[in-house]
Every structure is written in structure tokens, then in C-alpha cells.
Design a protein around this motif. Structure first.
Motif, short mmCIF file in Angstrom:
data_model
loop_
_atom_site.label_atom_id
_atom_site.label_comp_id
_atom_site.label_asym_id
_atom_site.label_seq_id
_atom_site.Cartn_x
_atom_site.Cartn_y
_atom_site.Cartn_z
N PRO A 137 11.99 18.90 -7.35
CA PRO A 137 12.72 17.99 -6.45
C PRO A 137 11.79 17.13 -5.60
CG PRO A 137 13.23 20.29 -5.96
CD PRO A 137 12.44 20.29 -7.19
N ILE A 138 10.68 17.70 -5.16
CA ILE A 138 9.75 16.90 -4.34
C ILE A 138 9.24 15.72 -5.17
CG2 ILE A 138 7.52 16.91 -3.20
CD1 ILE A 138 8.10 19.77 -2.34
N ALA A 139 8.83 16.03 -6.40
CA ALA A 139 8.30 14.96 -7.25
C ALA A 139 9.36 13.90 -7.49
CB ALA A 139 7.83 15.55 -8.57
N PHE A 140 10.56 14.35 -7.79
CA PHE A 140 11.62 13.39 -8.13
C PHE A 140 11.95 12.50 -6.94
CE2 PHE A 140 16.01 12.09 -8.87
CZ PHE A 140 15.88 11.55 -10.13
N ILE A 141 12.12 13.14 -5.78
CA ILE A 141 12.47 12.34 -4.60
C ILE A 141 11.35 11.36 -4.28
CG2 ILE A 141 12.84 12.50 -2.10
CD1 ILE A 141 14.32 15.15 -2.72
N ASN A 142 10.13 11.82 -4.51
CA ASN A 142 8.99 10.96 -4.26
C ASN A 142 9.03 9.69 -5.10
OD1 ASN A 142 6.19 10.71 -3.23
ND2 ASN A 142 6.74 12.82 -2.77
N ILE A 143 9.24 9.88 -6.39
CA ILE A 143 9.24 8.71 -7.27
C ILE A 143 10.43 7.82 -6.94
CG2 ILE A 143 9.19 7.93 -9.66
CD1 ILE A 143 7.86 10.48 -10.41
N LEU A 144 11.54 8.48 -6.58
CA LEU A 144 12.72 7.70 -6.21
C LEU A 144 12.42 6.84 -4.98
CD1 LEU A 144 15.59 7.48 -7.28
CD2 LEU A 144 16.31 9.09 -5.53
N THR A 145 11.77 7.45 -3.98
CA THR A 145 11.41 6.68 -2.79
C THR A 145 10.49 5.53 -3.16
OG1 THR A 145 11.23 8.87 -1.82
CG2 THR A 145 10.65 7.00 -0.42
N VAL B 63 0.83 -1.20 0.00
CA VAL B 63 0.00 0.00 0.00
C VAL B 63 0.86 1.25 0.00
CG1 VAL B 63 -0.30 0.22 2.50
CG2 VAL B 63 -2.09 1.02 0.96
N LEU B 64 2.07 1.13 0.54
CA LEU B 64 2.96 2.29 0.56
C LEU B 64 3.28 2.77 -0.84
CD1 LEU B 64 5.58 1.82 3.38
CD2 LEU B 64 3.95 3.66 3.07
N VAL B 65 3.51 1.83 -1.78
CA VAL B 65 3.88 2.28 -3.12
C VAL B 65 2.78 3.11 -3.74
CG1 VAL B 65 5.55 0.48 -3.69
CG2 VAL B 65 3.13 0.08 -4.11
N VAL B 66 1.54 2.92 -3.30
CA VAL B 66 0.46 3.75 -3.85
C VAL B 66 0.35 5.05 -3.07
CG1 VAL B 66 -1.96 3.80 -4.44
CG2 VAL B 66 -0.75 1.65 -4.48
N ILE B 67 0.57 4.96 -1.77
CA ILE B 67 0.35 6.16 -0.94
C ILE B 67 1.45 7.20 -1.13
CG2 ILE B 67 0.32 6.93 1.46
CD1 ILE B 67 -1.37 4.57 2.11
N ILE B 68 2.67 6.72 -1.33
CA ILE B 68 3.79 7.68 -1.44
C ILE B 68 3.52 8.73 -2.53
CG2 ILE B 68 6.22 7.90 -2.08
CD1 ILE B 68 6.69 5.21 -0.71
N PRO B 69 3.18 8.33 -3.76
CA PRO B 69 2.95 9.39 -4.75
C PRO B 69 1.70 10.21 -4.46
CG PRO B 69 2.42 7.27 -5.69
CD PRO B 69 3.05 7.00 -4.37
N LEU B 70 0.70 9.62 -3.79
CA LEU B 70 -0.49 10.41 -3.47
C LEU B 70 -0.13 11.53 -2.51
CD1 LEU B 70 -3.45 7.90 -3.05
CD2 LEU B 70 -3.21 9.75 -4.69
N ILE B 71 0.67 11.16 -1.49
CA ILE B 71 1.12 12.20 -0.56
C ILE B 71 2.00 13.19 -1.31
CG2 ILE B 71 2.54 12.63 1.48
CD1 ILE B 71 1.68 9.87 2.47
N GLY B 72 2.86 12.61 -2.18
CA GLY B 72 3.78 13.45 -2.93
C GLY B 72 3.04 14.48 -3.77
N TYR C 111 3.67 18.80 -12.05
CA TYR C 111 4.25 17.74 -11.22
C TYR C 111 3.21 17.09 -10.33
CZ TYR C 111 8.79 18.80 -13.01
OH TYR C 111 9.83 18.94 -13.85
N THR C 112 2.23 17.89 -9.85
CA THR C 112 1.16 17.31 -9.04
C THR C 112 0.42 16.24 -9.84
OG1 THR C 112 0.93 19.43 -7.97
CG2 THR C 112 -0.86 17.86 -7.70
N ILE C 113 0.08 16.61 -11.07
CA ILE C 113 -0.69 15.67 -11.88
C ILE C 113 0.18 14.48 -12.31
CG2 ILE C 113 -1.99 15.45 -14.01
CD1 ILE C 113 -2.81 18.35 -13.60
#
Lengths: 494, 125, 492
Positions: free
Chosen positions: A33-41, A7-16, A115-117
Motif C-alpha cells: 500500500p505504501i508503494a501504491f499510494i506513493n506512485i498514485l501521489t 522536483v517533487l515528482v522525483v522526491i516522492i518515490p525516493l522518500i517512498g 517494492y523498495t527497488i
């Protein structure tokens, strides 16, 4: 932490998505940078999840501790994790690429929203891959599709808007069909859990309602995957979208449609149904074969680089579906392998097209004379991508061709064999014309727009993908080790 | 055959109504040149599906699925309702995105007629 | 003896690939590029030479590179059979590197990095074809060979070159598809594709399937330029001379002929080939090609095109030799690979010398050129005599073996083809020599001298080598060919 990974893999980008919105609101430069770090995480989380899948086989997760079939269940097996890794890898590279590439193509005040979208789209496709609930799949499909419509029309100029609108109409109709299919299934069985559906459906295989549901699914999914002749929305959307988005659409969004198709065909309805009770695979394979030829022929007719790549994508989707449609292990492995291969090579090529547009503003193939000298690294990536599309060994494109052709021989499908082999010649025709212009024709000197390669943030993702075309080709055993049992389990030992 | 048809029509009329409404929506999406009318068509199409879901959830004589201690009333199936709530959200967002696109198209081309748009796009290459 | 595991063959292939990368990275520095190219050629040849004593002892060298796909490994296996081709290409790469440097300097070459890099990759692929342990490896490098030679064909960048390039690709990529098809069927029928002495298909397919498969293989090896799939080769002559010399007289075309030999001997097996009547078909095709190409050659006025048609005929000697299915025939075919290579490269080199120093391409304009450029034309004469098959040049020996083979097989018409072909070869070469030496030099040639040293020396060297090999044919090629034939017959 580890047990919540699915579930984390789905939630991380939603929070991001929301953090990047807030971050971008504070200062526009924070959004990237927020978007990039998010996808990296998220990618890291997916890698951890891969480890678990390799150890445990299938990872199950009950959302909110509701037991299936009442609650929503997330199921991650080898197929999911394979698709998930492809999607996240490509999203990561597209995100990195977008930093500079959207500068010219999208108005600056919209970058935060972009980036949000972008992250919402990533959340949507991730959700599709991990969910084990068919209605949940529909919701995620719509999240990612809505994000995709918006991204297509996010560029400057009106053509993207119209393309986005047409994409939206087609996409929504397809979603409605899928929704209807789900409704029929629910009416029949009272469950929405995929595994549960597969368990209770077999006694109902002769039911007309089930057949109706199935037809709705097939039509809906065919539109989403742009299976010829339902591909009409695709060329405009790919051509007029900003380059990053084209790369994202052709790799990530198209793969999610294919994944959904495979899941529904083989994990909800089983191979027994699609071969024995409702013989649709033969039909799908023929459509796919026509798609391969028609896509290639239409690509040959194009003068606009991105539109050519778009039509070539229509053909390549046909490759994947043909592999799935022949219903034998070799071809299926080839089709699934081609999901990775097509993502890698088409991503690379769309990024190259974007780089040409970024540097020179040229979209037409005839204008690309002499680019080999002016943008050596970009052109080198183009060569590798093109060779891979043609299927020259040892690139990735050859490996899936090998499996598909062997599968066709095994199935005794001579026409499909001919189609598979002939299509590589057809793609040689249109890619070679491109290479001829780029390398062997001298450009008129002093063209505006300057020389030299694109900035590093654009160049690196492109070169990574080009290298991947070669490396996954030479070390094809790495993806194969992940998907090797997939074909067998999907086919259920047929 | 004919005598079978009548009860069939009578008992399953909810399906036919859904299909008819769906076709009206589809017709609007294909035949109308105005982009806003296309969106309305899409909405009609989606609404047909919502009605279809709600009608299959119905249980004759059933009541709202609210658990009351001691009562063994017949409930309608609540799950489709929940699903449709989600689907309505999806539909509303789709409409929102579509309308915002239409607004931008209008700003760009000063028209929302598909025929005009095609002519303009063809003209500009 | 047990096969010896050693990475040397792999390194020998890797060296040119690395050289290509280095060349591309230093594309601005011309001298450095040339140095890399020359060094790589010498290093590669040395590595191949290391293998020679091993193979001469009767041991075979193998190296499994990696398992690519299930049932399809990338592997190398050096035996006497393949070493002949490997030695030929790698040794000639040194001379043609030298020649390229001279030729490109004289011609004010452009895009040199691309040229030398593609050249190196092409040679590496030819080597890999020679040393492939299985059909899969052979196929992969056969395709890379096609792609890497394309930039060389269109090097001039003129409209004519582009058209030639398109034709080149159309033929060879289609051929590649047919080869892939054959490979897939072999894999499907026999469950593998390792080259095995005696073949792997026997017992796995009916005669009909074998014949179809043979046909697809034959189309797949269109690089051997058999008629009617030959017309890409004369068209490809628009390439710079070093390319025509090394690639379109040696590496590329012989990869086709060599591949066909490998397939007949190691995939079909001699017994199956004769049982299914494959040899008769091949004999027919090869004979027709030999005779018809000579007539085509007679009609050409452009020297390089005449040489190209001559190559087409000579390549079919190789196919003819293997089609005889007798030890002498196969040995003759194997010998013809290096011998024809040395002689034909001499001829192309000299054609390039003439082009460099006078700019002439057509034979009718070369009146008296032998008096102005005696060394060049001397080398040309040696090469021409050799190709016709006259002693004491090396061409004599391969043709002698082929003739013996045809007698052994009882195929007297083949003998007639061989003899009449020699006459025809003489008919298209001797007018050139006569014109060059006996006619009075034309006005335009006044004051023209020998070609620059860098292009002249390689031409003379290969001419002398073909003479030397004619005088001492035993080492190493004849010995290798005998060993290869013995290994095929199942002996030690």
C-alpha cells in the motif's frame, strides 16, 4: 507547493522507497500500500505539472536555487511531461498488478525489498524525464538500470539471475559509453546543462572530439534501447523476469532509453548536427528497419510466449526509432505517439502472459489451448492487445502506423514504407498463431491449476490497458494534442 | 607525419593510457568465462573512464581548488572530480549488485563459470 | 438539397455493435443470445429504412462521428449509392438471423455467443462500409470486417477450418495492407480522402501514378474475389452455411466490389479513370474472371463450392459494370449488388437446408432430392434461374442494364462475355436441378423430409423476394440506382 512540482515528482518515490522499506520491516503487508499510494501521489503531481506545462509551455526549476549552467536545472516541456505521464501510468498499473502476481514468483520475505527497488526504479525514470542536466541524466539512468537489474533477478530460479547478470554487464558497458560521451562534451564546452550545450555546440560541429562524443552516446544509448543488433540482453531479461517486471521493463525501462536518445539527439545535438554534420539518422533508420523485420522474424520463431513478446519488443523499439530517424514531422509524431502505444499494448500483453502463468504455470504457446473459455477476460485483453500490435484500426497500433507510413511517403523512403506495412503482416503471423491456440483449439480438459480468471488486482490493470488500447485509438486526439508541437520543436523547423 | 606523431603521443598520452586500460577491461569482460573476472573487467573499464575524467581536469601547475583569501593560485578544474565521485558511487553499487548476483548464481548452480552455466541452461531447456 | 445532419446512420451501426457486446456478456443463455441477434437485426433494418425516404427525396444524410487523425475523419454519409448496399445487407440480416437460429439448433451449434457476436460486428462493418463518407472510414471498417469474419470461418474448429482461416487472413490482411497503402497515397497526393462526386485525384497525379494507385486499390479490394485473388473464397466455404450465405455471398464480398465502385466513381472520378485507361484493365480482369470462374464452377461437385465460384463470377459483373463507365453500366452494377445478393443467399440457404436435413454436400449425391424436398429445391430453382439472368427474376434486370451499358460504351466483346456467361451459368446450374427433380431418389434419401421450418422459411422468403423484385424492379433499388447515377453525372 506548485513551484516545486518538478522536483517533487522525483522526491516522492525516493522518500517512498525508504518508507516502504521501513513499513515493510514493521509488517510485510505495509510495503505494497505504501508503494501504491506513493506512485498514485506522484501521478497526481505529474498531472498537476501537466496543467502547468500546458499553461506555461516550459517549466524550469533550479535545484537548490543554483543558477544554470552551474547548478542542476530541471526542465519540463511537452515531451517530458508526455513521457512522464506514460511512465507513471504504467508504473501505477504494474504496481497494482504486482500485488498478487509476485506472490508466486518472488519469495515472500523479499516482497518488501521488491517494492523498495520498484520505487527506486520509478524515481530513476522520473528523474531522467525531468532533468535538464546531462550528467544528472546519467546518474538517474544508472539508478533505474541498477534497480532494473535487481528486479529482473528477483524471481525464483536461476535463469533470472543469469539474465540479470548479463543485463547488468551490457547495461554497465552502455553506461560507461554514455559517461565517456559526457566527458568529451564537458572537455569541449565546460558545461553540462543541455540547453547550454545546445547553445554553445554549433560552432564546434566540425570538431573531432564532438564526433567522438556523439559516437559514444549513440552506441551507449543503442544498447540501452536494445536496438538491433545490440539487443542480445533483452530477450533473456524479459523472459525470465517476474511477470510484473517484464511488463515494467518493456514499457517503462525501454521508454526511458528511447526518451534519452531523443533528448540527446535533438536537444543536445540538434537536428542540424545529426543531419548535416554527422549524418547518422539515415544509418539509425536503416538499423531500425532491420530491427523491425528481424524482431518480427525472431518472434515468429519463438515458442515461449514471453520470449515472443520480448522479440516483438525489439521490433517495436525499431518502430519508434524509425519514426525518429526519418527526421520529418509526421514520422516523428508517429514515433513519439508509438511510445505511448507500445507501452499500452505491450504492458497489456505482458500482463496477460503473467496471468496465464499465474493461473496455469504455462509459458509455451502450445499449452495455451482453450484458454479463451477458461480465462475469458484475460483472453479478451489478449485479443485487443494483439489486434493493436498488428495495427488493426481503430486500436492505438494503427494510429502510429498511419503517421509513420505517411512520414515515410513524405520522405520518399519506399523501403521504410514497405517495412512498416510488411511488419504488421509479420506480427499478424505470430499473434494470430497465439489467438488460434487460445480461442480456436480445444484444450484437453481437466488441466491442473483450475479455471477462472486471475484475481481482480491483476485483472483490472490488464483490462485498463486493453481499454486504453481502444480508447487512445479512438480518441487519439488527446495524446496528439499534447505532443503535436513536440515534433516541430524538436526538429527546429526543418 | 611521423614527426607529428611523436609530440602527439607525448602530449596526449593520458588518452591513450585510458584507452589501453579500457581495452584491458573490455577484454576481460568478453574473454573471461568466470563471472567474477567479468566484474573485475568491468571495474577496470570504469576506472579507465575515471582516470580519463581526472586527467582532463588537470591544469598544468594547478593546485587543489581551495579558495584562500588573497591568493591567485592556478586551480585544477574541480567539476570532473565531483562528477567522478558520483560515478565511483555508481560503479561501487553496480559492483555490489553484480557480486550479489554472482553469489546467488553460485548458490543456485554451484558454479560461476559462464560455460558451465550455458551448458546447464541448455540442458534444462 | 442540403445534406441533412442526422445521427441515424451512426445509430444503425452502433446497434449491432452493442448487440455484440450484450451477446458476449450473456454467453451462457442461448435463447437470450438468439433474441438479441434477431432484435438487433430488425432494429438495424428499421433504422436504415428510416433513411430511405430522405434519400429518395434527393437529400443526403451525413453524420461526422469524430476527427480521428488530422486529415482523417470518421464520418458517415448516406447517398443513394451507398444506401443500396446498406439496405441489402441489413434486410438480409433479418432473414439470416432467423436462418442461423434454425441452422444452429439443427446442428447443435457450439460457441454460439462468439458466432452471433462476430456476425453482428461483421454486419455493422458492412453497413459502415456502405455509409462511409470517406476512404478512411471505409478502410477502418473494411479491416474490422476481415477480423470479425475470421472467427466465423474457423467456427467448426477442425484442422481444415483452421487452415482455411489462415488462408483467409493471409489474403485479406495483405489486401488490407494494400488498401492502407492506397489510402496513404491518396491522402498524400490529394491532401484528403473524402468521397467526392467526380473524384479528388484529377490534376494531382500523373497517369503513371494513377495506374499504380489503381493497381494497389484493386489488390486492396481483393474481397471482390477477382481472379487470380479469388481462392480464399471457396476455401472460406468451410464456414457454417449462414456465414457463407450472408457474409461470403453478400456482406464481405460486396464490400470489396462496392469499395472498388466507390473508389472509381468518387476517388478517381470517371473522367480520370477513362483518361488513364483504367477501365480497360478492369474490363479485362472482370471478363476473364467471369468466364474462368464459370469453368471452375462446372468442375465442383461440392454444392457450396460451386456456389462460391458462381459468386466469384457474379461479383465481377459488378466490377465490369463500373468499368464500362457509362450510366447504364454503373446502374446495372449497382442493381446487381442487391439482386445478386437476394438470389445467391437463396441458393446458399437451400444448400444449408439440404445439409441440415440430409447431411449431403455433394451434388452427385443429391439425386432426386427435389422430390423429397420440393419447397427447398423450388426455391433453389428460382434462385438459379435468376442468377443465370432469365426473366422474370430480378437478375434479368441488372444484366439487361449491364448489356445496355456495354452497347452504350460500344464494347461489343463485353456483350459477348455477358451472354456467354449466362449460358455457362445455366450449364452449371441446370444439371443440379435436373438431378434433383428427374433422377430417382437414392436409397439413403428414403423418408427424408423438408428442412426445419426456421431454415425453410427464410429460403422461401428470399426466393419470393427475388421474384417480386423481378416483377416490380422499380422500388426501391432501380430508383436508387438511377438517382445514384444521376448524382454521379452531376445532375440533381
Amino acid at each position: 507547493m506548485m513551484e516545486h512540482l518538478p522536483v517533487l515528482v522525483v522526491i516522492i518515490p525516493l522518500i517512498g522507497a525508504y518508507t516502504s522499506l521501513v513499513g515493510g520491516w514493521v509488517d510485510r503487508r505495509y510495503a505494497f500500500p505504501i508503494a501504491f499510494i506513493n506512485i498514485l501521489t506522484q501521478f497526481t503531481a505529474a498531472l498537476l505539472l501537466t496543467v502547468r506545462v500546458m499553461q506555461e509551455g516550459v517549466v524550469r526549476y533550479n535545484l537548490g536555487d543554483w543558477l544554470p549552467p552551474w547548478g542542476i536545472e530541471y526542465v519540463v516541456d511537452r515531451l517530458n511531461i508526455y513521457v512522464l505521464l506514460i511512465l507513471l501510468f504504467l508504473s501505477l498499473l504494474c504496481c497494482a498488478y504486482s500485488k498478487r502476481s509476485i506472490g508466486m514468483e518472488i519469495e515472500e520475505r523479499k516482497h518488501t525489498g521488491f517494492y523498495t527497488i520498484f520505487l527506486l526504479l520509478v524515481a530513476g525514470v522520473t528523474g531522467i524525464t525531468v532533468t535538464g542536466d546531462i550528467f544528472n541524466l546519467y546518474v538517474f539512468l544508472e539508478i533505474s538500470s541498477l534497480a532494473a537489474y535487481t528486479l529482473v533477478s528477483s524471481g525464483r530460479g536461476g535463469k533470472g539471475l543469469v539474465a540479470g547478470f548479463n543485463y547488468l554487464v551490457m547495461g554497465s558497458v552502455s553506461a560507461c559509453f554514455i559517461l565517456l560521451g559526457i566527458g568529451h562534451l564537458y572537455m569541449l564546452t565546460g558545461t553540462l546543462n543541455m540547453a547550454d550545450l545546445a547553445r554553445v555546440l554549433p560552432p564546434l560541429y566540425t570538431s573531432t572530439t564532438l564526433h567522438t562524443a556523439f559516437v559514444f552516446f549513440i552506441v551507449g544509448l543503442s544498447i540501452k534501447t536494445a536496438l538491433f543488433p545490440l539487443h542480445l540482453w533483452l530477450p533473456d531479461a524479459y523472459t525470465h523476469a517476474p511477470s510484473t517486471v517484464s511488463a515494467l521493463l518493456s514499457t517503462v525501462v525501454s521508454k526511458m532509453g528511447v526518451y534519452a536518445t531523443i533528448r540527446i539527439l535533438f536537444s543536445v545535438f540538434t537536428v542540424e548536427f545529426v543531419v548535416g554534420y554527422f549524418p547518422v539518422m539515415e544509418f539509425l533508420s536503416w538499423l531500425a528497419a532491420i530491427a523491425i523485420i528481424a524482431g518480427s522474424l525472431l518472434a515468429i520463431a519463438q515458442r515461449d510466449l514471453k520470449r515472443m513478446l520480448a522479440y516483438s519488443s525489439v521490433g517495436q523499439m525499431g518502430y519508434i526509432l524509425l519514426g525518429v530517424g526519418m527526421v520529418n514531422q509526421l514520422a516523428m509524431t508517429g514515433g513519439i505517439l508509438h511510445m505511448l502505444n507500445h507501452a499500452v499494448m505491450k504492458g497489456c500483453l505482458f500482463m496477460v502472459a503473467g496471468a496465464f502463468i499465474f493461473r496455469t504455470g504455462f509459458r509455451r504457446i502450445d499449452d495455451l489451448k482453450g484458454m479463451g473459455k477458461r480465462m475469458p477476460w484475460t483472453s479478451a485483453a489478449l485479443v485487443i492487445g494483439a489486434l493493436s500490435m498488428i495495427g488493426i484500426p481503430p486500436t492505438v497500433g494503427f494510429m502510429s502506423k498511419w503517421y509513420l507510413a505517411l512520414g515515410a511517403i513524405e520522405a520518399g523512403q519506399w523501403v521504410f514504407l514497405a517495412v512498416i506495412l510488411a511488419s504488421s503482416l509479420l506480427s499478424a503471423v505470430y499473434f494470430w498463431r497465439l489467438l488460434e491456440y487460445v480461442y480456436f483449439r480445444e484444450g484437453e480438459g481437466g488441466v491442473e491449476g483450475g479455471t477462472g480468471d486471475v484475481p481482480l488486482p491483476m485483472l483490472i490493470p490488464m483490462l485498463v490497458l486493453a481499454a486504453a488500447c481502444l480508447l487512445f485509438g479512438i480518441f487519439v486526439s488527446i495524446p496528439l494534442s499534447l505532443i503535436d508541437p513536440v515534433a516541430e520543436s524538436l526538429l527546429g523547423g526543418v | 607525419m611521423i614527426e607529428d606523431l611523436f609530440p602527439l603521443l607525448l602530449t596526449r598520452y593520458n588518452y591513450y593510457m585510458a584507452v589501453i586500460i579500457m581495452m584491458i577491461g573490455l577484454y576481460a569482460m568478453i574473454a573471461k568465462s568466470n563471472l567474477v573476472k567479468k566484474i573485475i573487467g568491468l571495474n577496470i573499464f570504469q576506472t579507465a573512464i575515471f582516470l580519463f575524467y581526472i586527467s582532463i581536469a588537470d591544469v598544468r601547475g594547478g593546485t587543489a581548488p581551495i579558495l584562500i583569501e588573497g591568493s591567485n593560485a592556478l586551480y585544477v578544474n574541480p567539476v570532473p572530480h565531483v562528477l567522478i565521485l558520483t560515478a565511483i558511487v555508481v560503479s561501487v553499487s553496480t559492483t555490489a549488485v553484480a557480486l550479489s548476483l554472482v553469489i546467488r548464481i553460485h548458490r543456485e548452480y554451484r558454479t560461476v563459470e559462464e560455460e558451465d552455466l550455458m551448458r546447464m541452461e541448455g540442458g534444462s531447456g | 438539397m442540403e445534406p441533412l445532419e442526422s445521427p441515424v446512420p451512426f445509430i444503425a451501426i452502433l446497434v449491432p455493435f452493442c448487440a455484440a457486446a450484450l451477446i458476449l456478456l450473456s454467453y451462457r443463455r442461448r435463447r437470450l443470445i438468439e433474441a438479441y441477434s434477431l432484435l438487433a437485426s430488425i432494429l438495424t433494418f428499421a433504422l436504415v429504412l428510416i433513411l430511405l425516404p430522405r434519400v429518395m427525396e434527393g437529400s443526403e444524410v451525413t453524420w461526422s462521428v469524430l476527427k480521428l487523425l488530422p486529415g482523417a475523419n470518421l464520418g458517415l454519409h448516406v447517398d443513394a449509392f451507398g444506401l443500396i448496399f446498406a439496405l441489402t445487407s441489413s434486410s438480409l440480416w433479418i432473414v439470416s438471423s432467423l436462418y442461423s437460429i434454425g441452422y444452429m439448433n439443427a446442428h447443435d451449434g457450439h460457441n454460439l455467443a462468439r458466432f452471433y457476436a462476430a456476425f453482428a460486428i461483421a454486419i455493422a462493418s458492412a453497413l459502415a462500409v456502405a455509409m462511409a463518407a470517406n476512404l478512411f472510414t471505409l478502410f477502418i471498417f473494411y479491416e474490422i470486417l476481415t477480423i470479425s469474419t475470421y472467427p466465423l470461418v474457423v467456427h467448426e474448429g477442425t484442422e481444415e477450418a483452421m487452415r482455411a482461416g489462415r488462408k483467409y487472413l493471409a489474403y485479406l490482411l495483405t489486401a488490407g495492407v494494400f488498401l492502407l497503402l492506397s489510402l496513404l497515397f491518396t491522402q498524400h497526393l490529394a491532401g484528403g480522402n473524402e468521397f467526392t462526386s467526380g473524384g479528388i485525384l484529377a490534376g494531382h497525379a500523373t497517369d503513371f501514378i494513377v495506374r499504380i494507385l489503381f493497381l494497389t486499390f484493386l489488390i486492396g479490394f481483393a474481397k471482390a474475389a477477382w481472379m487470380p485473388l479469388h481462392s480464399w473464397l471457396p476455401t472460406a466455404m468451410v464456414a457454417p452455411t449462414p456465414v457463407s450465405a450472408l457474409l461470403h455471398a453478400v456482406a464481405v464480398v460486396k464490400a470489396g466490389a462496392f469499395g472498388m465502385m466507390r473508389v472509381i466513381c468518387y476517388i478517381f472520378g470517371l473522367e480520370l479513370a477513362s483518361a488513364a485507361g483504367l477501365n480497360m484493365a478492369l474490363i479485362l480482369i472482370a471478363s476473364v474472371t467471369i468466364l474462368v470462374s464459370s469453368f471452375f464452377a462446372l468442375a465442383q461437385d461440392n454444392l457450396k463450392r460451386r456456389l462460391a465460384y458462381s459468386t466469384i463470377g457474379q461479383l465481377s459483373y459488378i466490377l465490369l459494370g463500373v468499368a464500362l463507365l457509362t450510366p447504364q453500366g454503373i446502374a446495372g452494377a449497382l442493381l446487381h449488388i442487391p439482386f445478386h445478393a437476394y438470389m445467391k443467399i437463396t441458393l446458399f440457404f437451400t444448400a444449408g437446408c439440404i445439409l441440415v436435413s440430409t447431411g449431403l454436400e455433394n451434388i452427385s449425391e443429391m439425386k432426386g432430392i427435389g422430390r423429397r424436398m420440393p419447397l427447398t429445391m423450388g426455391a433453389f430453382t428460382l434462385g438459379a434461374i435468376g442468377v443465370c439472368g432469365f426473366p422474370p427474376l430480378c437478375g434479368f434486370f441488372s444484366k439487361l442494364l449491364l448489356a445496355e451499358g456495354s452497347v452504350e460504351a460500344g464494347a461489343i466483346p463485353v456483350l459477348l462475355v455477358l451472354l456467354s456467361s449466362s449460358v455457362l451459368n445455366a450449364a452449371y446450374f441446370f444439371p443440379i436441378i435436373r438431378t434433383a427433380f428427374l433422377d430417382d431418389p437414392a436409397e439413403e434419401l428414403r423418408g427424408r423430409k423438408e428442412a426445419p421450418v426456421l431454415v425453410l422459411i427464410p429460403s422461401l422468403a428470399t426466393a419470393l423476394l427475388s421474384l417480386l423484385m423481378g416483377l416490380y424492379p422499380a422500388f426501391p433499388f432501380l430508383e436508387l440506382a438511377t438517382m445514384a447515377v444521376r448524382a454521379l453525372a452531376g445532375g440533381p
